[in-house]
Design an enzyme around this catalytic site. Sequence first.
Site, PDB file in Angstrom:
ATOM      1  N   GLY A 211      20.554 -29.467  26.679  1.00  0.00           N
ATOM      2  CA  GLY A 211      20.794 -28.126  27.216  1.00  0.00           C
ATOM      3  C   GLY A 211      19.553 -27.271  27.084  1.00  0.00           C
ATOM      4  CG  ASN A 212      18.883 -24.220  29.352  1.00  0.00           C
ATOM      5  OD1 ASN A 212      19.479 -23.166  29.177  1.00  0.00           O
ATOM      6  ND2 ASN A 212      19.058 -24.956  30.454  1.00  0.00           N
ATOM      7  CG  HIS A 213      16.743 -22.040  23.605  1.00  0.00           C
ATOM      8  ND1 HIS A 213      17.480 -22.421  22.503  1.00  0.00           N
ATOM      9  CD2 HIS A 213      15.561 -22.702  23.505  1.00  0.00           C
ATOM     10  CE1 HIS A 213      16.777 -23.255  21.763  1.00  0.00           C
ATOM     11  NE2 HIS A 213      15.610 -23.454  22.351  1.00  0.00           N
TER      12      HIS A 213
END
Length: 401
Positions: A211-213
């Site tokens: 995923g990512n932030h």
Amino acid sequence: MSVSGKKILIAVSGGIAAYKIHFLIRDFVKKGADVQVIMTPDAEHFVTKLSLSTLSKKPVYSDFYGDNGTWNSHVEMALWADVMIVAPCTANTLSKMVHGMCDNLVIATYMSAKCPVFIAPAMDLDMYIHPSTKKNLDLAESFGHIIIPAENGELASGLVGQGRMAEPATIFAAVENYFTGNKQSKSLEGKTVLITAGPTYEAIDPVRFIGNHSSGKMGFSLAEEASKRGAKVILISGPSSQTLQDKNVELHKVTSAKEMLAKVFEFYDRIDIGIASAAVADYAPKEAAKEKIKKNDDHLTIELVKNPDILKTMGEKKTHQFLVGFALETQNEEENAKGKLEKKNLDMIVLNSLRDEGAGFKNDTNKIKIFTKTEKKEFDLKSKDDVAKDILNFMESQLLK
């Protein structure tokens, strides 16, 4: 200015979030409002009268009587105000408000108020979700008060969850919207707007993911602002802790890029405007393990495959839709954003750079540049709610061409 000349009564109760009130007072004064601050006795453990009076430019009161025996009239202050804001509103103060337990200046002033009352609760996670708190918030709402929900995040206790007082910018926007709400132009009335927001999570196994932030804040701000302007808004969000205050926004939750793609094209033919602010993962594991992968080896190899390019697909299938994309870059920012604008058949692209302090993921602020094929416009660092207004204002200017 929408709050210029307005009389704002801010009541501070005894919670750690009281330190944020300095920023709220500053913002109101900066926009031309007249601010009066009152405090509960417990609030003085967290903030000082000196700092609050310096910012508000008025004496701050926490007792019925001054040192020289004069009466600090709660009636006069209550009738003076155009709005009253209780922030932070602790569980104790909330309970006293809705049950009429009038034992301090704040509650006496509240019970004398004829103006709208805004409540920004702040307390620990377990207190916020306790049935008594929920019942008291429902009671306050039934009185006609405006609740500004607590936000998710790290709490003073070390727990993580809902209970943080809404940010000063959010409280300010709620009051500003009250003063402008009946006059606001419904500039997007009759339009259907689809917005994607947040990250996507691509499963490695039942426990782990790629995923990512991305927090989803920008997309949620855009959705609520578009709704205020009269649009029918469809918000498709990946995993995000953000909450919607606008009940008119139609929210669909997804997890993966493939799920987001499918959900987008459930509605795409029927929309007028598409705003793709989601940070979609570019790659996903070719196969997700059905059971948790055990830590048996020093190395683990995962074969990745490209995810569907949702924005590119939206551009390819575009017929009548006005399409807005986002670019988050770390190098060759403008060149990459313009390239994306062209390659993905967009009408407009919003660029933010991770090099700009306060911009990008997780922040409550953003700094953007907007490009079309013929125009470029730069904006200062602002709250994401204000950035949403800038984006929609620019978009509306393009729709009129």
